[in-house]
Design an enzyme around this catalytic site. Structure first.
Site, PDB file in Angstrom:
ATOM      1  N   ASP A  73       0.834  -1.196   0.000  1.00  0.00           N
ATOM      2  CA  ASP A  73       0.000   0.000   0.000  1.00  0.00           C
ATOM      3  C   ASP A  73       0.874   1.253   0.000  1.00  0.00           C
ATOM      4  O   ASP A  73       0.640   2.192  -0.771  1.00  0.00           O
ATOM      5  CB  ASP A  73      -0.907   0.028   1.225  1.00  0.00           C
ATOM      6  CG  ASP A  73      -2.004  -1.010   1.163  1.00  0.00           C
ATOM      7  OD1 ASP A  73      -3.162  -0.652   0.939  1.00  0.00           O
ATOM      8  OD2 ASP A  73      -1.681  -2.191   1.348  1.00  0.00           O
ATOM      9  N   TYR A 120      -7.216  -4.382  15.329  1.00  0.00           N
ATOM     10  CA  TYR A 120      -6.874  -5.135  14.121  1.00  0.00           C
ATOM     11  C   TYR A 120      -6.318  -6.496  14.526  1.00  0.00           C
ATOM     12  O   TYR A 120      -5.556  -6.605  15.495  1.00  0.00           O
ATOM     13  CB  TYR A 120      -5.840  -4.389  13.263  1.00  0.00           C
ATOM     14  CG  TYR A 120      -5.639  -5.084  11.935  1.00  0.00           C
ATOM     15  CD1 TYR A 120      -6.519  -4.851  10.894  1.00  0.00           C
ATOM     16  CD2 TYR A 120      -4.641  -6.036  11.768  1.00  0.00           C
ATOM     17  CE1 TYR A 120      -6.397  -5.544   9.701  1.00  0.00           C
ATOM     18  CE2 TYR A 120      -4.510  -6.733  10.589  1.00  0.00           C
ATOM     19  CZ  TYR A 120      -5.395  -6.483   9.551  1.00  0.00           C
ATOM     20  OH  TYR A 120      -5.289  -7.174   8.381  1.00  0.00           O
ATOM     21  N   GLY A 209      -0.748 -10.493  -1.609  1.00  0.00           N
ATOM     22  CA  GLY A 209      -1.602  -9.317  -1.622  1.00  0.00           C
ATOM     23  C   GLY A 209      -3.029  -9.588  -2.042  1.00  0.00           C
ATOM     24  O   GLY A 209      -3.926  -8.829  -1.687  1.00  0.00           O
ATOM     25  N   ASP A 211      -5.495 -11.803  -1.194  1.00  0.00           N
ATOM     26  CA  ASP A 211      -5.484 -12.725  -0.072  1.00  0.00           C
ATOM     27  C   ASP A 211      -6.314 -13.995  -0.235  1.00  0.00           C
ATOM     28  O   ASP A 211      -5.858 -15.085   0.082  1.00  0.00           O
ATOM     29  CB  ASP A 211      -5.961 -11.996   1.184  1.00  0.00           C
ATOM     30  CG  ASP A 211      -5.158 -10.746   1.464  1.00  0.00           C
ATOM     31  OD1 ASP A 211      -4.287 -10.395   0.654  1.00  0.00           O
ATOM     32  OD2 ASP A 211      -5.405 -10.106   2.488  1.00  0.00           O
ATOM     33  N   ARG A 244     -16.112 -10.607   2.685  1.00  0.00           N
ATOM     34  CA  ARG A 244     -14.817 -10.916   3.284  1.00  0.00           C
ATOM     35  C   ARG A 244     -14.469 -12.392   3.090  1.00  0.00           C
ATOM     36  O   ARG A 244     -15.316 -13.203   2.730  1.00  0.00           O
ATOM     37  CB  ARG A 244     -14.846 -10.600   4.789  1.00  0.00           C
ATOM     38  CG  ARG A 244     -15.408  -9.244   5.158  1.00  0.00           C
ATOM     39  CD  ARG A 244     -14.561  -8.110   4.633  1.00  0.00           C
ATOM     40  NE  ARG A 244     -13.235  -8.139   5.226  1.00  0.00           N
ATOM     41  CZ  ARG A 244     -12.242  -7.332   4.829  1.00  0.00           C
ATOM     42  NH1 ARG A 244     -12.426  -6.486   3.848  1.00  0.00           N
ATOM     43  NH2 ARG A 244     -11.068  -7.391   5.417  1.00  0.00           N
ATOM     44  N   TRP A 506     -10.992 -10.793  -3.255  1.00  0.00           N
ATOM     45  CA  TRP A 506     -10.204 -11.062  -4.466  1.00  0.00           C
ATOM     46  C   TRP A 506     -10.773 -12.234  -5.284  1.00  0.00           C
ATOM     47  O   TRP A 506     -10.056 -12.824  -6.086  1.00  0.00           O
ATOM     48  CB  TRP A 506      -8.750 -11.347  -4.081  1.00  0.00           C
ATOM     49  CG  TRP A 506      -8.018 -10.120  -3.635  1.00  0.00           C
ATOM     50  CD1 TRP A 506      -7.809  -9.691  -2.359  1.00  0.00           C
ATOM     51  CD2 TRP A 506      -7.401  -9.129  -4.469  1.00  0.00           C
ATOM     52  NE1 TRP A 506      -7.100  -8.511  -2.336  1.00  0.00           N
ATOM     53  CE2 TRP A 506      -6.830  -8.145  -3.617  1.00  0.00           C
ATOM     54  CE3 TRP A 506      -7.275  -8.970  -5.855  1.00  0.00           C
ATOM     55  CZ2 TRP A 506      -6.133  -7.033  -4.115  1.00  0.00           C
ATOM     56  CZ3 TRP A 506      -6.588  -7.861  -6.338  1.00  0.00           C
ATOM     57  CH2 TRP A 506      -6.027  -6.910  -5.478  1.00  0.00           C
ATOM     58  N   GLU A 549     -12.263   0.763  -1.914  1.00  0.00           N
ATOM     59  CA  GLU A 549     -11.209  -0.241  -1.841  1.00  0.00           C
ATOM     60  C   GLU A 549     -11.259  -1.142  -3.072  1.00  0.00           C
ATOM     61  O   GLU A 549     -10.233  -1.424  -3.706  1.00  0.00           O
ATOM     62  CB  GLU A 549     -11.388  -1.056  -0.562  1.00  0.00           C
ATOM     63  CG  GLU A 549     -10.335  -2.106  -0.316  1.00  0.00           C
ATOM     64  CD  GLU A 549     -10.589  -2.883   0.965  1.00  0.00           C
ATOM     65  OE1 GLU A 549      -9.749  -3.730   1.304  1.00  0.00           O
ATOM     66  OE2 GLU A 549     -11.631  -2.649   1.633  1.00  0.00           O
TER      67      GLU A 549
END
Length: 606
Positions: A73, A120, A209, A211, A244, A506, A549
């Site tokens: 990022d 997180y 990246g 994921d 997710r 993804w 995003e």
């Protein structure tokens, strides 16, 4: 002539650094395309996103969902941030590199100690970098993760330098970051060549990246998930569960990370694939250390004079005489007589506090023991950054020839191991798949027959054979990705695949960083119309989605976080990019940096 021989035999002008940027100056807004919002207003809004996500030393991807600094990022953010504040862009990369480990790895997260642990997961107390990573040289003053992300950093550093070369030289920016970037590449090339075929392997899906991409389903199926009760997913506090990764996938991510941590973040390298004590013996860069006082920079000598001065017309005691600045050999942590003074040697070796350069011993807990995948996008970004390191070396007084040559060899290996001509794209290679013979080198494993956008990203490489580049463009526009017909931005996964989901991370949504990479690749290989259309689509959808995003590839509907930093940053980069001339700033062996030549044709983040 086989494919590898064709690549190695390409003319020297193909060994160029990938640099799509316009000269420094105000953005080339021009007249807005039909249906596109006023670009000046879009520019202001994008800059405001980056200002709002700035912490004072780095930029968070999203304050709620991702409240720390992420590795790739920050590289993409710096590429856009350079247009509004080159100094902040330099600081972005410097902050990340300050957290580099002694073995050269750049961790994928640098944790902000002011953020609560439960904000997180996995949090610093999961990774335990300063204790579990001690043998690998993890820093003691900052907490990080122990895995990595794609190596976009050298490319970002070069583009940041180009935005304001005067500021960069005055601050010694490239002089300070170059040895760290060289150490990063050395770590990947020497410790992560787990298959012995020359390519880098990822040891966790988060490292690549992308994921939860379907390409990981088969390799992950061999991993027993961690019990659901052993962790709490903070990402579901900020995102819809249907967007997710699943709990099963997450349990496997946690299991892999736990075992890597408990093994001391040790990498299971290859002992008999041209490495001895971590030094490549057949790649044209034997140890690339200084010999007899000469600065080699990756496999060549004489790019700097052996007595401390420069030969070929450069000043021997005060830096460049005609470069507009004095003392290119910065003395506070930079080069003097070709040597780095801040604890790193010429090839990016840390002088103390880290692994000796031997390969990992493998076995339980070593990275890659259960999951080791050669990914096309990860390796393509390494190649692009290796070209960029050559540009940086040239700026610092070396020729860069060896790094360009290494990038070409890596391109040959990428085509040899991951290209499928029948399908017209690259695929991941699962080194633990099929029925591999653990004694064979290179490991064969098995290609993973899942069409993901990762297999298109190598389009950004200048050294691809023309037929490979042409096939990638056809695949990008064909029914599996539908760019320009059914989709305006490239989906992350095959539109016709069984696992396709337009909203789940993804596994189908379109992402702005991959679209930016593909836009660069289309332009590099001569498809100006296709690149222009993709550029307009990125700008339009970034605006209408509020810098999302990621988005639904069919409708452009926002998914995940909004006000996302790399979306805003890459929007800025495309707004500033002069794409009308068909030229690019390139440099190769014998071509001075900055020469204008015609372009060659041919949420769950760990």
């Amino acid at each position: 002539m086989d494919r590898t021989a064709q690549l190695i035999a390409r003319p020297a002008e193909y060994a160029v650094a990938y640099d799509p940027t316009a000269p420094p100056g105000p953005p080339h807004f021009g007249a807005p395309a039909p249906g596109t919002p006023h670009l000046a207003a879009l520019h202001r809004r994008a800059a405001n996103v980056l200002a709002g996500n700035w912490t004072g030393t780095s930029t968070v991807p999203s304050p709620g969902l991702y409240p720390h600094q992420w590795s790739w990022d920050s590289a993409f953010i710096a590429i856009g941030l350079r247009h509004v504040s080159p100094r902040r862009a330099q600081t972005e990369l410097e902050t990340l590199l300050d957290a580099q480990w002694g073995d050269g790895r750049i961790p994928h997260i640098v944790f902000n100690p002011s953020v609560p642990l439960d904000a997180y997961f996995p949090s610093p107390d999961f990774w335990r970098s300063s204790t579990a990573g001690r043998a690998a040289g993890a820093p003691r003053t900052v907490q990080t993760s122990g895995i990595v992300q794609p190596p976009v950093h050298a490319l970002a550093a070069w583009l940041v330098h180009c935005a304001d070369p005067g500021l960069s030289r005055a601050r010694g920016f490239l002089t300070r970051v170059y040895p760290r970037l060289a150490a990063w590449h050395r770590y990947l090339l020497h410790r992560r060549d787990l298959g012995g075929g020359g390519l880098v392997s990822v040891v966790h899906p988060w490292e690549q990246g992308m994921d939860n991409a379907p390409s990981w389903d088969a390799p992950l199926s061999r991993v027993a998930p961690a019990p659901a009760r052993s962790f709490r997913r903070a990402d579901l506090d900020h995102g819809a569960p249907e967007d997710r990764p699943t709990d099963l996938d997450y349990g496997r991510y946690v299991r892999l990370a736990t075992e890597y941590r408990d093994g001391g973040y040790r990498d299971g390298g290859v002992r008999d694939a041209g490495h001895r004590d971590g030094r490549a013996q057949d790649a044209g860069h034997r140890d690339h250390r200084v010999q007899d006082g000469g600065y080699r920079d990756g496999g060549y000598q004489d790019s700097r004079a052996q007595d401390g001065g420069y030969r070929d017309g450069r000043a021997q005691d005060g830096g460049h005489r005609d470069g507009g600045y004095q003392d290119s050999r910065v003395q506070d942590g930079g080069y003097r007589d070709g040597r780095v003074q801040d604890g790193w040697d010429e090839d990016g070796r840390k002088r103390d506090g880290g692994h000796e350069d031997g390969p990992g011993t493998g076995g339980h807990g070593a990275g890659g023991a259960e999951f080791a995948v050669e990914d096309p996008a990860f390796n393509a970004l390494l190649i692009a950054s290796e070209h960029a390191l050559a540009r940086i070396a040239f700026e610092l007084g070396a020729t860069g020839t060896a790094r360009h040559a290494r990038a070409e060899r890596l391109t040959a290996a990428l085509v040899e191991r991951l290209w499928d001509p029948a399908e017209g794209m690259f695929f991941c290679r699962d080194l633990r798949g099929g029925d591999p013979d653990p004694g064979r080198r290179p490991l064969t494993g098995a290609l993973v027959p899942e069409r993901g956008v990762s297999g298109l990203v190598p389009l950004l490489l200048p050294g691809l054979p023309r037929e490979v580049a042409a096939a990638l463009v056809r695949t990008l526009r064909g029914p599996h990705f539908g760019l320009g017909t059914t989709t305006r931005l490239a989906p992350s996964y095959d539109l016709l695949g069984e696992a396709f989901d337009p909203h789940r991370y993804w596994r189908g949504p379109a992402w702005f960083n991959t679209s930016w990479l593909l836009e660069r690749g289309l332009r590099l290989h001569g498809d100006q119309a296709g690149a222009d259309a993709l550029r307009r689509a990125v700008l339009d959808i970034a605006d209408t989605s509020d810098f999302a995003e990621y988005v639904d590839p069919y409708t452009g509907e926002a998914c995940g976080a909004t006000g996302f930093s790399w979306t805003a940053a890459l929007t800025l980069d495309l707004l500033h990019d002069d794409t009308t001339s068909g030229t690019g700033v390139m440099a190769g062996p014998g071509i001075p940096a900055g020469t204008e030549i015609t372009a060659l044709k041919g949420g769950d983040r760990g």
